[in-house]
Design a protein around this motif. Structure first.
Motif, PDB file in Angstrom:
ATOM      1  N   GLU A   1       6.745 -11.562  20.786  1.00 21.06           N
ATOM      2  CA  GLU A   1       6.663 -13.019  20.685  1.00 21.06           C
ATOM      3  C   GLU A   1       7.685 -13.638  21.643  1.00 21.06           C
ATOM      4  N   PRO A   2       7.245 -14.511  22.554  1.00 19.54           N
ATOM      5  CA  PRO A   2       8.141 -15.055  23.585  1.00 19.54           C
ATOM      6  C   PRO A   2       9.386 -15.745  23.040  1.00 19.54           C
ATOM      7  N   THR A   3       9.262 -16.458  21.918  1.00 23.59           N
ATOM      8  CA  THR A   3      10.442 -17.147  21.395  1.00 23.59           C
ATOM      9  C   THR A   3      11.499 -16.156  20.912  1.00 23.59           C
ATOM     10  N   LEU A   4      11.067 -15.008  20.416  1.00 23.19           N
ATOM     11  CA  LEU A   4      12.014 -13.973  20.006  1.00 23.19           C
ATOM     12  C   LEU A   4      12.693 -13.345  21.220  1.00 23.19           C
ATOM     13  N   ILE A   5      11.913 -13.146  22.267  1.00 23.35           N
ATOM     14  CA  ILE A   5      12.491 -12.602  23.501  1.00 23.35           C
ATOM     15  C   ILE A   5      13.521 -13.574  24.062  1.00 23.35           C
ATOM     16  N   LEU A   6      13.200 -14.862  24.045  1.00 23.32           N
ATOM     17  CA  LEU A   6      14.124 -15.878  24.541  1.00 23.32           C
ATOM     18  C   LEU A   6      15.419 -15.869  23.733  1.00 23.32           C
ATOM     19  N   GLU A   7      15.313 -15.807  22.421  1.00 19.86           N
ATOM     20  CA  GLU A   7      16.510 -15.811  21.581  1.00 19.86           C
ATOM     21  C   GLU A   7      17.353 -14.566  21.826  1.00 19.86           C
ATOM     22  N   ALA A   8      16.701 -13.417  22.001  1.00 17.88           N
ATOM     23  CA  ALA A   8      17.438 -12.182  22.274  1.00 17.88           C
ATOM     24  C   ALA A   8      18.171 -12.270  23.610  1.00 17.88           C
ATOM     25  N   ALA A   9      17.522 -12.888  24.606  1.00 16.96           N
ATOM     26  CA  ALA A   9      18.170 -13.070  25.910  1.00 16.96           C
ATOM     27  C   ALA A   9      19.376 -13.991  25.790  1.00 16.96           C
ATOM     28  N   ARG A  10      19.270 -15.031  25.021  1.00 14.99           N
ATOM     29  CA  ARG A  10      20.397 -15.943  24.815  1.00 14.99           C
ATOM     30  C   ARG A  10      21.589 -15.217  24.189  1.00 14.99           C
ATOM     31  N   GLN A  11      21.279 -14.249  23.331  1.00 23.12           N
ATOM     32  CA  GLN A  11      22.338 -13.510  22.632  1.00 23.12           C
ATOM     33  C   GLN A  11      22.904 -12.348  23.456  1.00 23.12           C
ATOM     34  N   GLY A  12      22.407 -12.223  24.707  1.00 21.74           N
ATOM     35  CA  GLY A  12      22.941 -11.182  25.585  1.00 21.74           C
ATOM     36  C   GLY A  12      22.382  -9.803  25.364  1.00 21.74           C
ATOM     37  N   ALA A  13      21.222  -9.697  24.704  1.00 23.21           N
ATOM     38  CA  ALA A  13      20.642  -8.391  24.405  1.00 23.21           C
ATOM     39  C   ALA A  13      19.988  -7.732  25.615  1.00 23.21           C
ATOM     40  N   GLY A  14      19.756  -8.491  26.679  1.00 23.89           N
ATOM     41  CA  GLY A  14      19.138  -7.915  27.862  1.00 23.89           C
ATOM     42  C   GLY A  14      18.496  -8.983  28.722  1.00 23.89           C
ATOM     43  N   LEU A  15      17.897  -8.535  29.835  1.00 18.62           N
ATOM     44  CA  LEU A  15      17.173  -9.443  30.710  1.00 18.62           C
ATOM     45  C   LEU A  15      15.784  -9.706  30.142  1.00 18.62           C
TER      46      LEU A  15
ATOM     47  N   GLN B   1      13.863  -3.271  42.242  1.00 23.28           N
ATOM     48  CA  GLN B   1      14.293  -1.911  41.974  1.00 23.28           C
ATOM     49  C   GLN B   1      15.671  -1.855  41.304  1.00 23.28           C
ATOM     50  N   ASP B   2      16.463  -2.931  41.456  1.00 25.05           N
ATOM     51  CA  ASP B   2      17.789  -2.967  40.832  1.00 25.05           C
ATOM     52  C   ASP B   2      17.704  -2.999  39.305  1.00 25.05           C
ATOM     53  N   LEU B   3      16.530  -3.299  38.761  1.00 19.78           N
ATOM     54  CA  LEU B   3      16.380  -3.411  37.308  1.00 19.78           C
ATOM     55  C   LEU B   3      16.579  -2.070  36.601  1.00 19.78           C
ATOM     56  N   VAL B   4      16.510  -0.969  37.338  1.00 20.04           N
ATOM     57  CA  VAL B   4      16.695   0.336  36.695  1.00 20.04           C
ATOM     58  C   VAL B   4      18.108   0.473  36.129  1.00 20.04           C
ATOM     59  N   ALA B   5      19.038  -0.340  36.636  1.00 18.35           N
ATOM     60  CA  ALA B   5      20.420  -0.272  36.150  1.00 18.35           C
ATOM     61  C   ALA B   5      20.689  -1.305  35.061  1.00 18.35           C
ATOM     62  N   HIS B   6      19.614  -1.951  34.570  1.00 22.99           N
ATOM     63  CA  HIS B   6      19.784  -3.027  33.593  1.00 22.99           C
ATOM     64  C   HIS B   6      19.034  -2.738  32.296  1.00 22.99           C
ATOM     65  N   THR B   7      19.531  -3.353  31.236  1.00 23.61           N
ATOM     66  CA  THR B   7      18.828  -3.327  29.948  1.00 23.61           C
ATOM     67  C   THR B   7      17.866  -4.511  29.920  1.00 23.61           C
ATOM     68  N   CYS B   8      16.607  -4.228  29.686  1.00 22.85           N
ATOM     69  CA  CYS B   8      15.585  -5.279  29.697  1.00 22.85           C
ATOM     70  C   CYS B   8      14.926  -5.417  28.322  1.00 22.85           C
ATOM     71  N   LEU B   9      14.471  -6.596  28.052  1.00 22.75           N
ATOM     72  CA  LEU B   9      13.739  -6.866  26.805  1.00 22.75           C
ATOM     73  C   LEU B   9      12.256  -6.652  27.077  1.00 22.75           C
ATOM     74  N   ARG B  10      11.708  -5.624  26.488  1.00 27.81           N
ATOM     75  CA  ARG B  10      10.313  -5.261  26.752  1.00 27.81           C
ATOM     76  C   ARG B  10       9.376  -6.128  25.910  1.00 27.81           C
ATOM     77  N   SER B  11       8.208  -6.419  26.455  1.00 24.52           N
ATOM     78  CA  SER B  11       7.248  -7.306  25.797  1.00 24.52           C
ATOM     79  C   SER B  11       5.942  -6.563  25.528  1.00 24.52           C
ATOM     80  N   ARG B  12       5.531  -6.575  24.263  1.00 26.63           N
ATOM     81  CA  ARG B  12       4.251  -5.968  23.899  1.00 26.63           C
ATOM     82  C   ARG B  12       3.178  -7.045  23.870  1.00 26.63           C
ATOM     83  N   LEU B  13       2.094  -6.830  24.620  1.00 29.54           N
ATOM     84  CA  LEU B  13       0.979  -7.768  24.668  1.00 29.54           C
ATOM     85  C   LEU B  13       0.142  -7.661  23.394  1.00 29.54           C
ATOM     86  N   PRO B  14      -0.677  -8.680  23.086  1.00 30.49           N
ATOM     87  CA  PRO B  14      -1.543  -8.620  21.890  1.00 30.49           C
ATOM     88  C   PRO B  14      -2.436  -7.381  21.845  1.00 30.49           C
TER      89      PRO B  14
END
Length: 297
Positions: free
Chosen positions: A226-240, A185-198
């Motif tokens: 795409e998971p690799t894009l999500i991973l790169e965005a997380a590395r750059q601090g764009a969100g969880l 429930q603490d995630l409501v206070a966070h910026t998350c990287l959303r993932s769209r399925l195929p």
């Protein structure tokens, strides 16, 4: 006209080769009567006599010589093709086509696929990655690799590898100005990287602990497919990010990512190789399955 079977053509070639119905019947494992009827039936349908027969000898007629000269090479090619296909049942050869998700492909490439190619020098592997779940039969694949829950019900599945687990991660820089989440429930206070399925659906992050489960549609400005894009965005601090454990473990060890909510991400069933049927399985696929099981010991 009735289509002649291979046995009739083989009978004609055998009689021509031996000059004898009896010897030809022995070679083909038939009775002399059955072989004679096969040849006579073919002659009747063709409307020509292929052999000149006397009580002492059998020889090709003029029409028979032309017929055998044309049919014999073609029959040899047919037998060659059948033997080549039969060999594939016993000796790995040709190309093994596998459809896989990107993450699963990374998991099987080094321990299985490359080892397979080193062991079977005559083999080629066509490993195609796809986010969507394809019909491997329609699309011409020998097998697919997916997580257990994504294997079609009508397929034969071979589970392998360790259990699967997801991880929620963020960069150290992201957490410089934000508190660590301790419950989903603490995630409501966070910026998350959303993932769209195929399928086009936005993935809901799933959590479970001690029988308590949560499925959360997280909020965030960036949606990726795409998971690799999500991973790169997380590395750059764009969100969880919510990613497979194996895709982020090196970054966690290196300190590039910080893992949170670990006690809310239970173990899940791992990967499966799946294929449509055990009947007439090519040697290439049989050998690949054997290697998977060998590697899994």
């Amino acid at each position: 006209m009735h289509k002649s079977g291979l046995i009739e053509l083989e009978a004609v070639i055998a009689v021509a080769r031996h000059g004898s119905f009896r010897a030809a019947a022995t070679e083909l494992g038939m009775s002399s009567t059955a072989l004679s009827h096969a040849v006579a039936g073919l002659e009747a349908r063709l409307g020509v006599r292929l052999f000149n027969r006397t009580t002492r000898s059998v020889s090709l007629s003029e029409a028979g010589e032309g017929f055998v000269a044309t049919v014999a090479p073609a029959l040899s090619d047919i037998h060659g093709a059948m033997e080549a296909v039969n060999d594939r049942r016993h000796t790995p050869g040709g190309t093994l086509r596998i459809n896989s998700s990107v993450g699963a492909a990374r998991r099987i490439l080094t321990p299985i696929v490359l080892k397979y190619l080193r062991r079977y020098a005559d083999m080629k592997v066509d490993l195609v990655t796809d986010g969507r779940l394809v019909d491997i039969v329609v699309d011409g694949f020998d097998a697919g690799v997916r997580t257990v829950d994504n294997v079609p019900k009508d397929m034969i599945a071979v589970p392998f590898g360790p259990s699967l687990r997801y991880a929620v991660v963020g960069s150290p820089g992201y957490f410089d100005t934000r508190p660590l989440p301790f419950i989903p429930q603490d995630l409501v206070a966070h910026t998350c990287l959303r993932s769209r399925l195929p399928s086009g659906i936005i993935y809901r992050w799933e959590f479970e602990r001690d029988g308590e489960a949560h499925s959360i549609d997280v909020a965030g400005a960036l949606t990726l497919d795409e998971p690799t894009l999500i991973l790169e965005a997380a590395r750059q601090g764009a969100g969880l990010a919510h990613l497979s454990e194996w895709s982020v473990e090196e970054d966690i060890v290196a300190g590039k990512l910080v893992r949170v909510l670990e006690d809310w991400t239970p173990l899940l069933p791992g990967l499966c190789l799946y294929y449509p049927s055990r009947r007439h399985m090519p040697a290439s696929l049989r050998a690949f399955i054997a290697l998977i099981r060998e590697n899994d010991r």
